[in-house]
Design a protein around this motif. Sequence first.
Motif, PDB file in Angstrom:
ATOM      1  N   UNK A 444       0.891  -1.086  -0.052  1.00 12.85           N
ATOM      2  CA  UNK A 444       0.009   0.027  -0.123  1.00 12.85           C
ATOM      3  C   UNK A 444       1.016   1.227   0.068  1.00 12.85           C
ATOM      4  N   UNK A 445       1.983   1.204   0.906  1.00 12.28           N
ATOM      5  CA  UNK A 445       2.851   2.403   0.706  1.00 12.28           C
ATOM      6  C   UNK A 445       3.337   2.592  -0.481  1.00 12.28           C
ATOM      7  N   UNK A 446       3.677   1.562  -1.174  1.00 11.48           N
ATOM      8  CA  UNK A 446       4.426   1.823  -2.533  1.00 11.48           C
ATOM      9  C   UNK A 446       3.506   2.299  -3.401  1.00 11.48           C
ATOM     10  N   UNK A 450       3.854   5.722  -5.574  1.00 13.48           N
ATOM     11  CA  UNK A 450       3.638   5.824  -7.084  1.00 13.48           C
ATOM     12  C   UNK A 450       2.474   6.748  -7.542  1.00 13.48           C
ATOM     13  N   UNK A 451       1.466   6.728  -6.726  1.00 14.41           N
ATOM     14  CA  UNK A 451       0.141   7.632  -6.975  1.00 14.41           C
ATOM     15  C   UNK A 451       0.804   9.159  -6.781  1.00 14.41           C
ATOM     16  N   UNK A 452       1.444   9.457  -5.878  1.00 14.11           N
ATOM     17  CA  UNK A 452       1.842  10.829  -5.382  1.00 14.11           C
ATOM     18  C   UNK A 452       2.832  11.370  -6.194  1.00 14.11           C
ATOM     19  N   UNK A 453       3.715  10.496  -6.972  1.00 13.03           N
ATOM     20  CA  UNK A 453       4.543  10.812  -8.027  1.00 13.03           C
ATOM     21  C   UNK A 453       3.986  11.230  -9.409  1.00 13.03           C
ATOM     22  N   UNK A 454       2.948  10.416  -9.523  1.00 12.05           N
ATOM     23  CA  UNK A 454       1.933  10.727 -11.083  1.00 12.05           C
ATOM     24  C   UNK A 454       1.367  12.082 -10.776  1.00 12.05           C
ATOM     25  N   UNK A 455       0.575  12.452  -9.724  1.00 11.83           N
ATOM     26  CA  UNK A 455      -0.204  13.449  -9.354  1.00 11.83           C
ATOM     27  C   UNK A 455       0.952  14.817  -9.524  1.00 11.83           C
ATOM     28  N   UNK A 456       2.230  14.650  -8.708  1.00 12.29           N
ATOM     29  CA  UNK A 456       2.977  15.447  -9.011  1.00 12.29           C
ATOM     30  C   UNK A 456       3.327  16.036 -10.438  1.00 12.29           C
TER      31      UNK A 456
END
Length: 464
Positions: A444-446, A450-456
């Motif tokens: 879940x952390x990974x 990944x999602x945070x990176x994509x949003x950025x």
Amino acid sequence: MSRKVVRTSKFRHVFGQPVKTDQCYDDIRVSQNTWDSNFCAVNPNFLAIVVEASGGGAFLVLPLSKTGRLDKSQPVVCGHTAPVLDIDWCPHNDNVIASGSEDCTVMVWEIPDGGLTRSLTEPIVTLEGHTKRVGIVLWHPTAQNVLLSAGCDNVVLIWDVGCGQSIISIDETHTDIIYSVAWNRNGSLICTSCKDKKIRIIEPRSGNIITEKEKPHEGSRPVRAIFVSDDQILTTGFSRMSERQVALWDTKAFDSPLTLQELDTSSGVLIPFYDPDTGIVYLCGKGDSSIRYFEVTDESPYVHYLSLYSSKDSQRGMGYMPKRGLEVNKCEIARFYKLHERKCEPIAMTVPRKSDLFQEDLYPDTIGPDAALSAEEWLSGKDAEPLLISLKDGYVPSKNRELKVTKNILNVRLPKRSQSSDGSKACAVRDSTLEQLMEEMKKLKATVAEQEKRIAQLEEKASN
């Protein structure tokens, strides 16, 4: 004219000495419960006393040095939802205490060094398995993290505190309320007294009754029983005429007692405390104002009266200090913590000696704080004598022993097990469940990273 020969004993002149008033613990609302428990437990660091509490059950924990009048806002241990009936300090960790309550649970608590700075409501572990109030809690003398509890459901449960599971259930042996339970010196046997007027010696891991005695005392009031050696038990009870009695039994020949002595006609239950180092047994009666002490030997009449300590005030309960908490330079061989209505008074039992040097005959090597076995070793059938320490230079506490408990993450509930063969399986199941949860949390952390990176990246494109 023949002269009466007095039996020689180095303990003939043992005397009890209460401490000065400013060294007592004052203004304590000691529990008014009628259960025949000590309501007090003590070790070299702390004093614990069951107190009156509104809306649940509570007990005080004080550093031994915190004498005098207590503050009204003194923090307490208050996680139970009904009155606390019994407490017992862990012999292998002076910061850990267990409590049994009318709310049918056993709780294990960790007290911080120096005592409580605020009230403690969260136990390290809650042990649920009894269906009626829990009146007795008792730690195993040599195995780490093994705790026994007995309830008014006539069941004895033995717990592995490290994984919060009952590993043994002795549930079809007793037909009525259990009055007392005692381990022998190495924890290979237990001795129980019951309202059905029987004393039983039980091998706890199998639940088998080794031997039993019906009506050790003729009276109907409660009987207490303790081991004084692997083959001998000492009982206190009442005669048919309600006279209080003390008796010594050979468990290999249970037909008649080695000795049976009548003491008086008081109604309080006599609670025995035995010191294996000196062979002295102390009898403290609930509601009495005295402590009797006897020496147990191999010669007839086996239980020899020594003396009596008496005071003005009656006792509601009594705590007994382990040997390593005594002042050896003052020839102190026992110390009791006597509960009054509103205070606790320490009483030192001393052998008068002229020399200030260490008295080796009074202090043979005694039971130390280290466990001789793990819970798994004891459960697999292994026994070991307690690990002994010398008191020659006084007891110096070693580093704090941490109690490790495998807690349920996200409140994962596992089915309760009662048989000893399932105890280790339950721990193994819990360990594998924990591993799965940890693995899922990593995934879940990974995913979140990944999602945070994509949003950025998307926000950067949008701003351009």
